[in-house]
Design a protein around this motif. Sequence first.
Motif, PDB file in Angstrom:
ATOM      1  N   VAL A 197       0.881  -1.165   0.000  1.00  0.00           N
ATOM      2  CA  VAL A 197       0.000   0.000   0.000  1.00  0.00           C
ATOM      3  C   VAL A 197       0.921   1.217   0.000  1.00  0.00           C
ATOM      4  O   VAL A 197       1.554   1.532   0.991  1.00  0.00           O
ATOM      5  CB  VAL A 197      -0.940   0.023   1.228  1.00  0.00           C
ATOM      6  CG1 VAL A 197      -1.841   1.250   1.180  1.00  0.00           C
ATOM      7  CG2 VAL A 197      -1.758  -1.257   1.298  1.00  0.00           C
ATOM      8  N   GLU A 198       1.018   1.851  -1.159  1.00  0.00           N
ATOM      9  CA  GLU A 198       1.973   2.952  -1.322  1.00  0.00           C
ATOM     10  C   GLU A 198       1.504   4.200  -0.614  1.00  0.00           C
ATOM     11  O   GLU A 198       2.292   4.957  -0.082  1.00  0.00           O
ATOM     12  CB  GLU A 198       2.126   3.278  -2.800  1.00  0.00           C
ATOM     13  CG  GLU A 198       3.080   2.350  -3.514  1.00  0.00           C
ATOM     14  CD  GLU A 198       4.114   3.102  -4.306  1.00  0.00           C
ATOM     15  OE1 GLU A 198       3.706   3.961  -5.104  1.00  0.00           O
ATOM     16  OE2 GLU A 198       5.312   2.824  -4.132  1.00  0.00           O
ATOM     17  N   LYS A 199       0.186   4.413  -0.668  1.00  0.00           N
ATOM     18  CA  LYS A 199      -0.326   5.671  -0.152  1.00  0.00           C
ATOM     19  C   LYS A 199      -1.717   5.416   0.418  1.00  0.00           C
ATOM     20  O   LYS A 199      -2.511   4.691  -0.174  1.00  0.00           O
ATOM     21  CB  LYS A 199      -0.430   6.664  -1.315  1.00  0.00           C
ATOM     22  CG  LYS A 199      -0.124   8.088  -0.941  1.00  0.00           C
ATOM     23  CD  LYS A 199       0.216   8.904  -2.179  1.00  0.00           C
ATOM     24  CE  LYS A 199      -0.811   9.982  -2.415  1.00  0.00           C
ATOM     25  NZ  LYS A 199      -0.654  10.645  -3.716  1.00  0.00           N
ATOM     26  N   VAL A 200      -1.971   5.972   1.580  1.00  0.00           N
ATOM     27  CA  VAL A 200      -3.325   5.932   2.135  1.00  0.00           C
ATOM     28  C   VAL A 200      -3.798   7.368   2.125  1.00  0.00           C
ATOM     29  O   VAL A 200      -3.139   8.238   2.674  1.00  0.00           O
ATOM     30  CB  VAL A 200      -3.311   5.416   3.592  1.00  0.00           C
ATOM     31  CG1 VAL A 200      -4.725   5.390   4.162  1.00  0.00           C
ATOM     32  CG2 VAL A 200      -2.663   4.045   3.667  1.00  0.00           C
ATOM     33  N   PHE A 201      -4.884   7.629   1.440  1.00  0.00           N
ATOM     34  CA  PHE A 201      -5.354   9.010   1.458  1.00  0.00           C
ATOM     35  C   PHE A 201      -6.872   9.038   1.418  1.00  0.00           C
ATOM     36  O   PHE A 201      -7.539   8.028   1.202  1.00  0.00           O
ATOM     37  CB  PHE A 201      -4.750   9.831   0.331  1.00  0.00           C
ATOM     38  CG  PHE A 201      -5.128   9.367  -1.057  1.00  0.00           C
ATOM     39  CD1 PHE A 201      -4.480   8.295  -1.643  1.00  0.00           C
ATOM     40  CD2 PHE A 201      -6.126  10.014  -1.768  1.00  0.00           C
ATOM     41  CE1 PHE A 201      -4.812   7.877  -2.917  1.00  0.00           C
ATOM     42  CE2 PHE A 201      -6.465   9.607  -3.042  1.00  0.00           C
ATOM     43  CZ  PHE A 201      -5.810   8.523  -3.620  1.00  0.00           C
ATOM     44  N   THR A 202      -7.375  10.211   1.668  1.00  0.00           N
ATOM     45  CA  THR A 202      -8.813  10.361   1.642  1.00  0.00           C
ATOM     46  C   THR A 202      -9.120  11.417   0.611  1.00  0.00           C
ATOM     47  O   THR A 202      -8.305  12.286   0.346  1.00  0.00           O
ATOM     48  CB  THR A 202      -9.336  10.762   3.035  1.00  0.00           C
ATOM     49  OG1 THR A 202     -10.679  11.198   2.889  1.00  0.00           O
ATOM     50  CG2 THR A 202      -8.523  11.884   3.655  1.00  0.00           C
ATOM     51  N   ASN A 203     -10.297  11.338   0.007  1.00  0.00           N
ATOM     52  CA  ASN A 203     -10.677  12.399  -0.918  1.00  0.00           C
ATOM     53  C   ASN A 203     -11.504  13.456  -0.207  1.00  0.00           C
ATOM     54  O   ASN A 203     -12.185  14.251  -0.805  1.00  0.00           O
ATOM     55  CB  ASN A 203     -11.412  11.837  -2.144  1.00  0.00           C
ATOM     56  CG  ASN A 203     -12.551  10.905  -1.748  1.00  0.00           C
ATOM     57  OD1 ASN A 203     -12.867  10.765  -0.561  1.00  0.00           O
ATOM     58  ND2 ASN A 203     -13.171  10.286  -2.724  1.00  0.00           N
ATOM     59  N   ARG A 204     -11.457  13.426   1.112  1.00  0.00           N
ATOM     60  CA  ARG A 204     -12.129  14.409   1.965  1.00  0.00           C
ATOM     61  C   ARG A 204     -11.651  15.801   1.663  1.00  0.00           C
ATOM     62  O   ARG A 204     -10.477  16.031   1.402  1.00  0.00           O
ATOM     63  CB  ARG A 204     -11.692  14.121   3.407  1.00  0.00           C
ATOM     64  CG  ARG A 204     -12.750  13.801   4.385  1.00  0.00           C
ATOM     65  CD  ARG A 204     -12.176  13.793   5.782  1.00  0.00           C
ATOM     66  NE  ARG A 204     -12.612  15.011   6.447  1.00  0.00           N
ATOM     67  CZ  ARG A 204     -13.867  15.244   6.795  1.00  0.00           C
ATOM     68  NH1 ARG A 204     -14.793  14.336   6.587  1.00  0.00           N
ATOM     69  NH2 ARG A 204     -14.200  16.368   7.379  1.00  0.00           N
ATOM     70  N   ILE A 205     -12.570  16.743   1.727  1.00  0.00           N
ATOM     71  CA  ILE A 205     -12.198  18.151   1.623  1.00  0.00           C
ATOM     72  C   ILE A 205     -12.577  18.789   2.961  1.00  0.00           C
ATOM     73  O   ILE A 205     -13.733  18.690   3.399  1.00  0.00           O
ATOM     74  CB  ILE A 205     -12.927  18.834   0.446  1.00  0.00           C
ATOM     75  CG1 ILE A 205     -12.562  18.115  -0.863  1.00  0.00           C
ATOM     76  CG2 ILE A 205     -12.566  20.321   0.386  1.00  0.00           C
ATOM     77  CD1 ILE A 205     -13.338  18.600  -2.080  1.00  0.00           C
ATOM     78  N   GLU A 206     -11.591  19.386   3.628  1.00  0.00           N
ATOM     79  CA  GLU A 206     -11.867  19.980   4.945  1.00  0.00           C
ATOM     80  C   GLU A 206     -12.619  21.303   4.780  1.00  0.00           C
ATOM     81  O   GLU A 206     -12.544  21.949   3.724  1.00  0.00           O
ATOM     82  CB  GLU A 206     -10.555  20.230   5.690  1.00  0.00           C
ATOM     83  CG  GLU A 206      -9.760  18.954   6.028  1.00  0.00           C
ATOM     84  CD  GLU A 206     -10.515  17.983   6.921  1.00  0.00           C
ATOM     85  OE1 GLU A 206     -11.374  18.430   7.717  1.00  0.00           O
ATOM     86  OE2 GLU A 206     -10.253  16.765   6.804  1.00  0.00           O
ATOM     87  N   ASN A 207     -13.305  21.701   5.848  1.00  0.00           N
ATOM     88  CA  ASN A 207     -14.026  22.984   5.873  1.00  0.00           C
ATOM     89  C   ASN A 207     -15.077  23.091   4.770  1.00  0.00           C
ATOM     90  O   ASN A 207     -15.232  24.125   4.129  1.00  0.00           O
ATOM     91  CB  ASN A 207     -13.051  24.168   5.777  1.00  0.00           C
ATOM     92  CG  ASN A 207     -12.126  24.222   6.971  1.00  0.00           C
ATOM     93  OD1 ASN A 207     -12.574  24.096   8.114  1.00  0.00           O
ATOM     94  ND2 ASN A 207     -10.850  24.372   6.703  1.00  0.00           N
TER      95      ASN A 207
END
Lengths: 789, 349
Positions: A32-42
Amino acid sequence: MISLNWVKDYVDIASEDLNELAVKITKAGVNVEKVFTNRIENLVIGEVEECTDHPNSDHLHVCRVNIGDTTTQIVCGAKNVRKGIKVIVALPGCILPGNFEIKSGVIRGEESNGMICALFELGLEEKNEETYAKGIAEIDTDLTPGTDANIYLGTDDTIYELDVHKHRNNDCYYHIGFAYEIASILSKKVTLPEITHKEIKENVSDHLILKVETESCPYYLAKMVKNVEIKESPEFIKKRLISAGMRPINNVVDISNYVMLEYGQPLHFFDKDKLGDTILVRNAKENEEIITLDKQTRILTNKDIVITDGVKPVCIAGVMGGENTDVDETTKNILIESAIFDSIGIRYTASRLNLRSEASIRYGKGLNYEYTSSAIERACHLLEKYANATILSGTKVHDNIDKTKKVTKFKTSEVNTLLGITLTDKDVETELERLMFDYTKEDDTFVVNIPNRRLDIDPNVNDIAEEIGRLYGYHNLTSTLPSVPTRRGKYVGDVKIRKEISKRLRTLGINETKTYTLTSMDMAKTFKYDNLEQINLPNPMSQDKSVIRTSLLPSLINTYEYNKARNIKDILLYEIAKTYDINYHEESKVAILIKGNYLINDWQHTSTVCDFYTLKGIVENLLDYLGFKNRYTFEAATLPEMHPGMSAKIILDREVIGVIGRVHPSYKKDEIYLAELSVTKLYNKQIKPIKFKESSKYPEIIKDVAFVIPNEIECDIIKNQIKKSGGRLLDNIEVFDLYNNIEDGKKSIAYKLTFKDPTRTLTDEEVMEVFNKIINEVTTKCNVKLRDN
Amino acid sequence: MNKETILKLKEEISKIFENNIDIKKLNDLKVEYLGKSGKITELSKSMKDVPNEEKKEFGMLLNELRVEFTNKFDEYKEKLETEELNKKLASEKIDVTLPSTKIPVGAPNILEHIIEEIEEVFMSMGYDVVDGPEIEEDKYNFELLNIPKGHPARDAQDTFYIEDERILLRSQTSPVQVRTMLSTGGKEPVRMICPGKTYRRDADDATHSHQFMQIEGLLVDKNISLSDLKGTFDVIAKRLFGENCVTRFRPSYYQFTEPSVETDISCFVCKGKGCSLCKNTGWITVSGAGMVHPNVLRNCGYDPKEWTGFAFGFGAERLAMLKYGINDIRTFYQTDLRESVHFDRKDVE
């Protein structure tokens, strides 16, 4: 890209920390190279409570927007903004795709504390005229103002970016396969998606004849659906496609992609009405043409597989569909293809046409035939549910696929030997259950059925050991050293002599280089002193790397030029490398280049300038070190790219083993000296063991003699005659002076002769007798004069 | 002649040597006193005229006088000689800070430097260093290594073919392992490494090179395990990257090994905390390895039921780039003497 929200459908990971899970997965072998979210804060849901025209603009609006705790003022330019709608608000501090940060500000005199967003501004739709015209997103939701908008948008997903090794590409490239991997790691079970659907009586056979005339298509399934309603996909499908990096298009296209991302099985949807009633799968004809979906005309070869309507191609199998049977907004009836094509052929076609699509990549990796049929049923299920499709009964099938079960028999001890661990049968049972591999036990032998979804596993104990090992955890292995007999390794073959030459040349102050085996034709044409024909690569990458060299000298000159251009004056280089001729005959060579000063002392004016004799000395030193003392000579020769008066062949035991000389001034102006010797020839010669030679206890007598010699007679001719005439008592001959042009066309060489007898003291008389004999014979036999002063 | 004459002469001598005398004057004095008709010689000659009863005393005094002169003379001579020598030495004084005569430096190629280091470690563990042809047959480079024609693994190793799809520039050094195994007829254990040049169709840039060097190794024997590979890797990792180096195996995939692993070392820059070199993972991948695939063993004449083994492969360029902080792979093939000169020395143990 794997959407963890999606994976949740198949395996229970609700209680897992997804970052920790990523580490566990990586340790078990899928990186697993990268764990990310497509969440946009605020980003929150807002409700427009007031909307008035901007006093200083003809198109802007000033809105009071309820964002939960408070109401804030936002200036908005969208046509569709109005009182009472729920919208998505990017608050100050929010960073939108494209690294666009929202800040509070004043727009034409009106305060604005955020932005009301369109979907394309959130990266959830493509930005084009159509989406632009839609304006801001008006959302229909029960969620109250101030609620995190990511919940509504589905951008609360966690995404894993995987770097999957080739062999796991086929099962960890789709969500169900990856769910199995996670389930094994977490010791959980997998729930497969719903594939049931209603079917009408009307059968696909009433509408289609299927023929497969190529061995490159072992498995082909086709089902037909009627009356599809083309529209936008439901939110969950759109969200998941976005998470997996694909853009939603319409419900039908999206379903085909969705199923591919679930099962790894690419599907192709034909517009049935455009297609007609025949599918014929065959190899393309040479130069057959098809216009693909991207409106490009493709010219095919007979290695490509095509789907045809019986006459003309309608799809390049596994690579890209044809424009002529494309599903569009007017499409009503669809023929679904779910098939397996020869993976090598697909890779070949995709790479030849430079058409690497999501589908061709998957076909290229190989597919599990069980999912070929699950996927087509799943597609029917989804089309029925989300496109109001009517499913016809029956499936057209071409089935020539190998369904042989992969079975492995092994004992626990074999796994333990391979891994160096101590599992019990019970442990192995546990691991097999985690892997969800069916097994039985015959006494102490496990018989394992390898599931078809694991195309990478071959039926041997090593593959099972790997599966068990990676779940057991390689980090749990203890480091041991092999229990093998102690000994010291040796250099095998000519490796040793190459090391020795290297060691000696470095000791002599020469620098090792390494250059490329592949050279340009221009380089390869030079220094062809041994007349070897070279290998020209049939498909070189570039002209400057198109030939396999037969000599290292051109490359060494390149390295010289490289250093010279960097203002280095004194350059001493060598390289040892293999060369090949057209018959693949291999010869290791050592090449030496010297230029400038050897020993340097400028302020005392005592530097040794490199010349022919410096290099000759280096070569002799090397040959003596290798055990060839007194076995070699230098014989003047005319050599390509070498100075005709300053070059020689190096001869050892009557065999030419190399060359030496100055580079021809018309080839390179600089005074460069080169030598190249065959390491292979040196390696093939025998040498004698070292013997102690006691030095004489009796005094030696030294006599000097000089001869006047015609220029064309070489020093060694006189020396050899002296040696011959001197006999047993003459112990050594040294040249101690050279006088050029002592007479017209003549030179004088002076020799220092040492006479010695290891058993007694010599008398002057007997030495004089030999000395006179030498003078006599040299002057008469070599036709030279004794120099009298 | 009497005692007084001798005493007077004695006084005269001590006075003379109190003066500054040069070497010529000194030699003249020797003649004046001890020469054929020197003053002391003359006195000796007059011995015969001395009455018998005084002869003994006179003789003694005369001898004392001679010794006195000789001692003074020798002493003075030594003094003069020392002065002379010191003067000469003073005039010969050199400036020891002037530059030396430069003996040329013979630096190794950086790749050879690291390869020799690795060879030494493996030879001490009983591994032979073996070499093989760079122009290979497809059979040794691929087929016997469980990579049949059309296998995707071949795509990754875009190969320079020379004659049809039969003869090629080797894309890996693994064929040397195959040849070594075949040469024993499947009967003997194997312990070898085979550093050498390999070729792939990559365009040259800072991180790619169409020519590069691998250091592969192979051990085939009875009861060899993955744990043995781990222990062996620990030895070489610590030798190259220091005693504090920690190693890690991760599952991986190679066609000729099963199980396969990627071998990581703890990042020697940040000590595992995370930095740009290790891309914040704390780990750096340095090689690929695994247990020799049973198909490969079988292809090379070994019965996998009886024999097991491990194989590993390092990229020499990658190791050197990591160890010495080199950023451009072309460095190894250009030989800038200003750079390579630093490798003409022993390294820390």
